[in-house]
Design an enzyme around this catalytic site. Structure first.
Site, PDB file in Angstrom:
ATOM      1  N   HIS A   1      50.416   6.642  44.592  1.00 26.97           N
ATOM      2  CA  HIS A   1      51.079   7.419  45.647  1.00 26.97           C
ATOM      3  C   HIS A   1      50.125   7.748  46.788  1.00 26.97           C
ATOM      4  O   HIS A   1      50.477   7.612  47.973  1.00 26.97           O
ATOM      5  CB  HIS A   1      51.660   8.715  45.083  1.00 26.97           C
ATOM      6  CG  HIS A   1      52.040   9.690  46.149  1.00 26.97           C
ATOM      7  ND1 HIS A   1      53.212   9.606  46.870  1.00 26.97           N
ATOM      8  CD2 HIS A   1      51.352  10.757  46.677  1.00 26.97           C
ATOM      9  CE1 HIS A   1      53.252  10.571  47.775  1.00 26.97           C
ATOM     10  NE2 HIS A   1      52.132  11.286  47.672  1.00 26.97           N
TER      11      HIS A   1
ATOM     12  N   CYS B   1      57.627   5.428  48.155  1.00 28.23           N
ATOM     13  CA  CYS B   1      56.796   4.678  47.206  1.00 28.23           C
ATOM     14  C   CYS B   1      57.425   4.661  45.818  1.00 28.23           C
ATOM     15  O   CYS B   1      58.301   5.464  45.497  1.00 28.23           O
ATOM     16  CB  CYS B   1      55.375   5.231  47.161  1.00 28.23           C
ATOM     17  SG  CYS B   1      55.129   6.663  46.073  1.00 28.23           S
TER      18      CYS B   1
END
Length: 415
Positions: A333, A305
């Site tokens: 996240h 990510c």
């Protein structure tokens, strides 16, 4: 019905499917972030699309208070109002019977709430809940149910279950947009197998587009939790989506998916982010802890990510106690983690490697083999052999989810 549900792969009770809704084609199992009032706190819609979010959840009760369902209808529905192109689900407002019980009076007619906005009384009936949801325009709308905590026992549980069945007929009669909105019924009955069975049979007789398992994740022990999920998924139709409401712990989602559930929602990933906690394969990571202050590693070295690619634990540690950006980065996240988990569940079932995925997940989360006994029991019913992940149980192991969270809090600082 305004949906099409196609099962693409199975492993015993677990299934991966394609759920086609008016605004999006979704892959299940899937997790739905909660945007109570038309926003996921800390993330833009573009970011939600980027991380693979398929459905977001809004709350009828809160949206009816602000900005009001009339304004949303005038704007062309919540999709247009918040500029969200993908699918949406609205809760009926029933959960507020539990969360706002001190403001609510429940009768056969409906629920009278004292508005937390202006203090005025608000009567939410099954008909009014559906009318509001018709104005909001979500792809999936939920029937108003009589919700009680699973920790409550006695005649109130039976009363709520039978009232839920009476209210579903009022919801069906009030629903004016079945061609583009899917009404899901909610199975109630507490921890009583007989009441759950009666409710499932009653709802299935109504031939609804989909079904939810409600009244869980409210403080019951984990052994009771998984048994209710297993009972309901076994009795619900094979060709309809199954939604376990209020479930957001990754371990719970893996277990429920193994038992045949498809959809989940919870505030947990974003709420825990606002308290400085990140979701990682090993459990959770407390970014507020002093041990993070000089840690230059990413939150999760295995995570692709944007946050893990660009920021260190030390940087986020500096932010989480002082700056809103800290909770924003952690929310990004954590939701990426949940979307990635959903994708991995789906692909592992379709590709015939679901047992291997489950074992890898458990080995990472419980490297010492101390998989909770309730998980082992659930996996046995699901037909998944996890013996290679498990150490022998001590004589008096407790099935308590709080023990698991305490364990994560203590050991994840060392990651």
């Amino acid at each position: 019905m305004a949906l099409h549900f196609e099962i693409l792969g199975r492993f015993n009770r677990a299934r991966a499917a394609q759920l086609t809704l008016p605004h999006f084609v979704c892959q299940t199992p899937l997790f739905m972030p909660v945007g109570t009032q038309g926003t996921i706190k800390g993330l833009t819609n573009n970011e939600l699309e980027r991380i693979g979010c398929q459905i977001i959840l809004g709350n009828t009760y809160h949206l009816a208070l602000r900005p009001t369902s009339e304004l949303l209808e005038e704007a062309g529905g919540l999709h247009n109002f918040m500029n969200w192109p993908r699918a949406m689900l609205t809760d009926s407002g029933g959960f507020q019977m539990v969360s706002l019980l001190h403001l609510a009076d429940i009768t056969e007619e409906g629920v009278t709430f004292q508005s937390p906005v202006d203090g005025k009384p608000m009567l939410l009936t099954p008909e009014e809940s559906i009318q509001i949801q018709n104005r909001i325009g979500a792809d999936i709308i939920m029937a108003l149910d009589d919700v009680v905590r699973t920790t409550i026992t006695g005649p109130r549980i039976e009363e709520a279950m039978y009232r839920t069945l009476r209210w579903i007929d009022r919801c069906i009669a009030a629903h004016k947009r079945p061609h583009d909105q899917n009404l899901f019924g909610i199975v109630q009955g507490g921890l009583d197998p007989e009441l759950r069975d009666i409710c499932v049979k009653g709802l299935v007789e109504r031939n609804l587009p989909g079904y939810a398992i409600g009244g869980l994740a409210g403080g019951e022990d984990k052994d009771s939790f998984w048994r209710v999920v297993a009972q309901c998924t076994a009795a619900l139709p094979e060709d309809k989506p199954r939604y376990v409401m209020g479930v957001g712990y990754p371990l719970d989602i893996v277990v429920c998916s193994a038992l045949g559930a498809d959809m989940y929602d919870c505030v947990y990933p974003t709420r825990t982010a606002r308290f400085g906690t990140a979701l990682v394969p090993e459990g959770v990571l407390k970014l507020k802890h002093r041990a993070m202050a000089e840690d230059t590693r990413p939150i999760d070295p295995t995570c692709p990510c944007m946050v893990c690619k660009n920021y260190t634990r030390a940087y986020i540690h500096c932010l989480v106690t002082k700056d809103a950006m800290g909770s924003q980065l952690l929310s990004y996240h954590n939701l990426y983690y949940m979307m990635r988990l959903s994708r991995n569940l789906h692909s592992s079932i379709v590709e015939g490697r679901f047992p291997e995925f489950v074992c890898d997940f458990l080995r990472t989360m419980f490297p010492k083999g101390d998989v909770p006994e309730w998980v082992c029991n659930a996996m046995e019913v699901a037909g998944i052999d996890i013996s290679s992940c498990c150490a022998p149980f001590p004589p008096c192991q407790e099935n308590d989810s709080s023990n698991e969270l305490e364990r994560f809090d203590k050991v994840k600082i060392e990651i």
